[in-house]
Write a protein that holds these residues in place. Structure first.
Motif, PDB file in Angstrom:
ATOM      1  N   LYS A  88       0.854  -1.195   0.000  1.00  0.00           N
ATOM      2  CA  LYS A  88       0.000   0.000   0.000  1.00  0.00           C
ATOM      3  C   LYS A  88       0.887   1.241   0.000  1.00  0.00           C
ATOM      4  N   ARG A  89       0.362   2.284  -0.603  1.00  0.00           N
ATOM      5  CA  ARG A  89       1.108   3.547  -0.676  1.00  0.00           C
ATOM      6  C   ARG A  89       0.487   4.550   0.294  1.00  0.00           C
ATOM      7  N   MET A  90       1.275   4.955   1.287  1.00  0.00           N
ATOM      8  CA  MET A  90       0.762   5.723   2.413  1.00  0.00           C
ATOM      9  C   MET A  90       1.357   7.132   2.439  1.00  0.00           C
ATOM     10  N   ALA A  91       0.483   8.128   2.562  1.00  0.00           N
ATOM     11  CA  ALA A  91       0.944   9.506   2.781  1.00  0.00           C
ATOM     12  C   ALA A  91       0.709   9.858   4.248  1.00  0.00           C
ATOM     13  N   ILE A  92       1.615  10.624   4.807  1.00  0.00           N
ATOM     14  CA  ILE A  92       1.435  11.072   6.195  1.00  0.00           C
ATOM     15  C   ILE A  92       1.323  12.590   6.200  1.00  0.00           C
ATOM     16  N   HIS A 162       1.135  10.401  -6.746  1.00  0.00           N
ATOM     17  CA  HIS A 162       1.859   9.300  -6.105  1.00  0.00           C
ATOM     18  C   HIS A 162       0.980   8.074  -5.855  1.00  0.00           C
ATOM     19  N   SER A 163      -0.205   8.065  -6.443  1.00  0.00           N
ATOM     20  CA  SER A 163      -1.108   6.904  -6.328  1.00  0.00           C
ATOM     21  C   SER A 163      -1.282   6.459  -4.880  1.00  0.00           C
ATOM     22  N   ILE A 164      -1.615   7.419  -4.037  1.00  0.00           N
ATOM     23  CA  ILE A 164      -1.723   7.145  -2.601  1.00  0.00           C
ATOM     24  C   ILE A 164      -2.979   6.333  -2.286  1.00  0.00           C
ATOM     25  N   ASP A 165      -2.809   5.295  -1.444  1.00  0.00           N
ATOM     26  CA  ASP A 165      -3.937   4.447  -1.032  1.00  0.00           C
ATOM     27  C   ASP A 165      -4.517   4.844   0.312  1.00  0.00           C
ATOM     28  N   VAL A 166      -3.674   5.380   1.176  1.00  0.00           N
ATOM     29  CA  VAL A 166      -4.124   5.669   2.531  1.00  0.00           C
ATOM     30  C   VAL A 166      -3.384   6.894   3.061  1.00  0.00           C
ATOM     31  N   ILE A 167      -4.150   7.742   3.772  1.00  0.00           N
ATOM     32  CA  ILE A 167      -3.593   8.984   4.323  1.00  0.00           C
ATOM     33  C   ILE A 167      -3.671   8.907   5.843  1.00  0.00           C
ATOM     34  N   VAL A 168      -2.544   9.123   6.489  1.00  0.00           N
ATOM     35  CA  VAL A 168      -2.536   9.102   7.956  1.00  0.00           C
ATOM     36  C   VAL A 168      -2.348  10.515   8.472  1.00  0.00           C
ATOM     37  N   ASN A 186     -13.019   6.199   3.946  1.00  0.00           N
ATOM     38  CA  ASN A 186     -12.377   5.122   4.694  1.00  0.00           C
ATOM     39  C   ASN A 186     -10.905   4.941   4.334  1.00  0.00           C
ATOM     40  N   LYS A 187     -10.308   6.035   3.888  1.00  0.00           N
ATOM     41  CA  LYS A 187      -8.888   5.977   3.541  1.00  0.00           C
ATOM     42  C   LYS A 187      -8.063   6.953   4.355  1.00  0.00           C
ATOM     43  N   ILE A 188      -8.731   7.766   5.170  1.00  0.00           N
ATOM     44  CA  ILE A 188      -7.992   8.725   6.003  1.00  0.00           C
ATOM     45  C   ILE A 188      -8.098   8.278   7.459  1.00  0.00           C
ATOM     46  N   ILE A 189      -6.948   8.064   8.084  1.00  0.00           N
ATOM     47  CA  ILE A 189      -6.909   7.634   9.485  1.00  0.00           C
ATOM     48  C   ILE A 189      -6.418   8.796  10.332  1.00  0.00           C
ATOM     49  N   ASN A 190      -7.178   9.146  11.337  1.00  0.00           N
ATOM     50  CA  ASN A 190      -6.812  10.258  12.218  1.00  0.00           C
ATOM     51  C   ASN A 190      -6.541   9.750  13.631  1.00  0.00           C
ATOM     52  N   ILE A 191      -5.765  10.522  14.386  1.00  0.00           N
ATOM     53  CA  ILE A 191      -5.609  10.257  15.823  1.00  0.00           C
ATOM     54  C   ILE A 191      -6.201  11.445  16.575  1.00  0.00           C
ATOM     55  N   HIS A 192      -7.196  11.151  17.425  1.00  0.00           N
ATOM     56  CA  HIS A 192      -7.778  12.214  18.240  1.00  0.00           C
ATOM     57  C   HIS A 192      -7.279  12.048  19.674  1.00  0.00           C
ATOM     58  N   HIS A 193      -6.903  13.163  20.296  1.00  0.00           N
ATOM     59  CA  HIS A 193      -6.254  13.057  21.597  1.00  0.00           C
ATOM     60  C   HIS A 193      -7.232  13.026  22.771  1.00  0.00           C
ATOM     61  N   ARG A 258       0.745   7.902  20.176  1.00  0.00           N
ATOM     62  CA  ARG A 258       1.652   7.278  19.209  1.00  0.00           C
ATOM     63  C   ARG A 258       1.407   5.782  19.097  1.00  0.00           C
ATOM     64  N   SER A 259       1.109   5.102  20.210  1.00  0.00           N
ATOM     65  CA  SER A 259       0.909   3.650  20.107  1.00  0.00           C
ATOM     66  C   SER A 259      -0.458   3.322  19.516  1.00  0.00           C
ATOM     67  N   VAL A 260      -1.475   4.107  19.849  1.00  0.00           N
ATOM     68  CA  VAL A 260      -2.817   3.855  19.300  1.00  0.00           C
ATOM     69  C   VAL A 260      -2.818   4.070  17.783  1.00  0.00           C
ATOM     70  N   LEU A 261      -2.219   5.154  17.335  1.00  0.00           N
ATOM     71  CA  LEU A 261      -2.197   5.417  15.897  1.00  0.00           C
ATOM     72  C   LEU A 261      -1.396   4.340  15.163  1.00  0.00           C
ATOM     73  N   ALA A 262      -0.260   3.951  15.724  1.00  0.00           N
ATOM     74  CA  ALA A 262       0.572   2.941  15.061  1.00  0.00           C
ATOM     75  C   ALA A 262      -0.194   1.623  14.917  1.00  0.00           C
ATOM     76  N   ARG A 263      -0.936   1.244  15.958  1.00  0.00           N
ATOM     77  CA  ARG A 263      -1.717   0.006  15.854  1.00  0.00           C
ATOM     78  C   ARG A 263      -2.783   0.121  14.773  1.00  0.00           C
ATOM     79  N   ALA A 264      -3.499   1.249  14.762  1.00  0.00           N
ATOM     80  CA  ALA A 264      -4.569   1.435  13.779  1.00  0.00           C
ATOM     81  C   ALA A 264      -4.021   1.375  12.357  1.00  0.00           C
ATOM     82  N   VAL A 265      -2.896   2.041  12.134  1.00  0.00           N
ATOM     83  CA  VAL A 265      -2.315   2.059  10.785  1.00  0.00           C
ATOM     84  C   VAL A 265      -1.880   0.658  10.384  1.00  0.00           C
ATOM     85  N   LYS A 266      -1.256  -0.061  11.332  1.00  0.00           N
ATOM     86  CA  LYS A 266      -0.813  -1.423  11.034  1.00  0.00           C
ATOM     87  C   LYS A 266      -1.996  -2.300  10.642  1.00  0.00           C
TER      88      LYS A 266
END
Lengths: 283, 283, 283, 283
Positions: A88-92, A162-168, A186-193, A258-266
């Motif tokens: 997958k091609r991911m933009a941050i 860049h043919s991005i599949d998912v945006i974090v 359903n391609k944009i993943i956000n972290i809310h604090h 940081r750990s919640v977002l990393a798990r979600a992205v994974k």
């Protein structure tokens, strides 16, 4: 690799697992992992994720897809087969706070985030010095109320290019327009604090402090038009007490974020998440 | 109820899921939940648990069992089909500390432990007053080094008389003889008051205090001949600090013990546990 | 800053808090935080940590120390006053696995580890590329059984040359000699990759896998001559299950190790830890 | 017992600890535990809890109180000395769900809740059978919208008659009137079945299910006029996932509720909680 993942959702009825597993068996595939869930045994919706491998799989991609169409039609399935060899091609997107970006890059360097990262976009310069040493293109696109529309167009152009599949959104502190969001469902993943639905909106740590809560948290979710109301992927919390001022809450919160977002992205990259209405099924 | 659980283990090879799910489909069964695991994709052991329902299932028990034999033979399966309408018969052994017994009885009264409890056995009188009001027969069989053999014979007689399927040692402070254990393989569930393998043996809280650990725990496991070495089902811990003396550690530990044991027993009753060598697979 | 920390241990008796707080008040100091603990109210040992501030404190260092000597003698105290303006000087030892080092450097960059880091020592080259961009001198001292003594001498020389106060073993995979340890009593902090006393010694994750535990952990402790037996500072665990192979256990373990070690180091730097026999009091 | 607890709050300034500890020393008291907190070093509010013992303390109650008045006036303190030999008198209110009541009674029987329980009040009969065997008077006062006022008067009469110090709402499903609450300021402890401020109001588990959260929680707080807005004492959560339906969330939630409420009640009984504005300081 010769691995793939099959995601299925359809009206529940007997025989689905038998039909799908027979199809895979006939194609010479070996099931590595399998998960299923039904919202309701009687007239509910059925969801399934199967991880399988087959010899020379990447050469048979089309074959698998056309073959499965028959099974799918019989059960009125929404489905997808994702082949693991295609990364997958991911933009941050990031602003000034870099802890979530750092965590993602760290995991990515350690080989724990299986994705290509063709670009990182920010409205500030802060992240440049940790991004560029990793040979990832960094785009600083400052943004003001007036330039929002124009900058979003530039962002969309870059994502397409860049043919991005998912945006974090790794603490990207700008609200995306409904048009932008609609084009990336359903391609944009956000972290809310905060542990949503508590402290929807701005300044959650300040409000957590004022309310005197004994735990603070973070929530990763897909972005929808309704601010902070999209399908929740993952949440976690830590304990705090009366001694923790807002500054301390932010420190503690940063390590949850940081750990919640990393798990979600994974999980997203491993195709473990199916969005159903405003909820997620995480296999 | 018309529900059942199918447990399978066999050498891994392609086609297992297809064969099993096709069998169930042909019998008119609907798969409610399904889990699988393989120790190694190539020449490993494959494990599966399927929960299914079928109309009038309890009348077709023999049919299902004979029918499945063919599938089983083809894949050299060890297998079992457990029909939910047959409640497991559970005996509880307890000594003077009653917190684990209380928790089990509480869950049982709330309908969360689906089992019959035909008897509770203790080497002390302490539990009688909480057992008898629930109309459960209570047997006090005091035991000394000299009488061990004789008392175990009486225990075995009672277990046989009541057709007991599973024995829970809810802080039963006597070591069972190898003969006793051998006759109840993977049927005796114990709670050990430490996070094994730390503090194997006696007085774990005293030793935890002496070692100055910052967390204490409890472990539920099947009983084997090797003391505290049987397959671990579940473990949990809580944080402690320098202020906690042995008495406090025991208090904290008691609350871990009761929840860990209750979870382990529940999983056993729901046929979620497969023992593989000295480990458990918990589906 | 005009802050300091007073650490005290002495035989317990009435009047200690009154004497100490009166002394501080007379010096114009304001108590910011205060913790105390007694092993036993009657004839136990009393421990106290007080954080205080006073105007122009760093100019009155000698005054405070000589003044407090009287109070200390009256109660037979072991004591220390640590002035916050003097940063502790920390050396980090590391081998090939860099996750703990990364975490420490990250926290240090964020201003959460208040220490100077005059040098980082490794027996391998791997860490060089993450250390040198931060302008921290990196010494690669390869080591074999034969050269141990000589290399330790070189290490000691470097530690002395840089006036090192505390040594952090961030997954340094060599055993230090008793002589080396003896010269740094309660000054070497190690991270062990299991929830001690479980899996003392080598290859804890492999052994955790073989034992089939349901939780894995990490332990940070001061190093003593007895391998893995020194005073425990901090421990933590995460849940694992039958699906997690050794490689996965190591991944999960790495994230516990990095947070446990970072907490232990932070507490040491903030003078929150008093070693008492083979245990720690963490205020 | 010859133990007591001193609670103090006052404007922060140097010398408070010295004055208080000197007073206690002169009375022959030994400090067993001491905690302090200041909202802000400069012009903030200072809070302190000291646990102490003194020979024949219960005979010197008046002496201590009058003696301390001088110290208190000097620093404009709000303060209280609570003597441990006087047990607090606790009433429990409950409706149909009994898990929180059971937990409290269990802890009380085990000697972990140091309080007298002169009565338990319910608007239903369900709790009678678990209350009466423990010789605790049980009052069933059914309540409807029309009878609220009259029933509250009866409740107040009973509370006064039994000199009740603290009221625990152990899942009491009626809203108390502002008049009732006003007369028991910081004396009514409630358990709310969500991690406040999420899901304020009715049916939190149903709403948690609808929102698709990945963790559910419970909150214990003092009751104020603003529904679910009183000072939070303690919170905790557990993880849930897409498979958990509302019934399952309630089961999981019940176990959080009972432990959170039990901790909050214990802290209140041990005088560990100071209410400051709409927050709690928990020592």
């Amino acid at each position: 690799k010769d691995k793939a993942r099959l995601l299925v959702s359809c009206p529940d009825q007997p025989g689905i697992v038998a039909a799908v597993s027979e199809f895979l068996f006939k194609q010479g595939a070996n099931i590595l992992a399998s998960n299923q869930y039904s919202t309701d045994r009687h007239k509910g919706t059925f969801f399934m994720r199967i991880e399988f491998e087959a010899p020379d799989l990447h050469q048979k991609e089309a074959l698998f897809k056309t073959g499965f169409t028959q099974v799918a039609e019989r059960f009125e399935m929404k489905w997808d087969i994702i082949f693991a060899y295609k990364m997958k091609r991911m933009a941050i997107f990031v602003s000034k706070e870099l802890h979530c970006l750092r965590e993602l890059l760290w995991e990515w360097q350690s080989g724990d985030l299986m994705a290509d990262i063709p670009l990182i976009i920010s409205n500030h310069e802060d992240a440049r010095e940790i991004v560029e040493p990793l040979q990832i293109p960094f785009y600083c696109l400052p943004i003001t109320k007036e330039t929002t529309k124009k900058v979003e167009e530039e962002q969309l152009r870059l994502l397409a290019e860049h043919s991005i599949d998912v945006i974090v959104l790794a603490r990207y502190m700008r609200i995306l327009s409904p048009e932008f969001v609609a084009r990336q469902k359903n391609k944009i993943i956000n972290i809310h604090h905060s542990f949503l639905p508590a402290f929807v909106g701005a300044k959650p740590y300040e409000r957590a402090f004022d309310r005197g809560v004994k735990l603070i948290g973070a929530t990763s979710h897909y972005v929808t038009d309704d601010l902070d109301e999209g399908p929740i992927i993952e949440q976690d919390i830590m304990r705090v007490n009366h001694q923790d001022d807002v500054r301390k809450l932010k420190k503690i919160g940063a390590s949850i974020e940081r750990s919640v977002l990393a798990r979600a992205v994974k999980w997203h990259l491993e195709d473990r998440i199916i969005v159903h209405g405003n909820k997620t099924i995480v296999f």
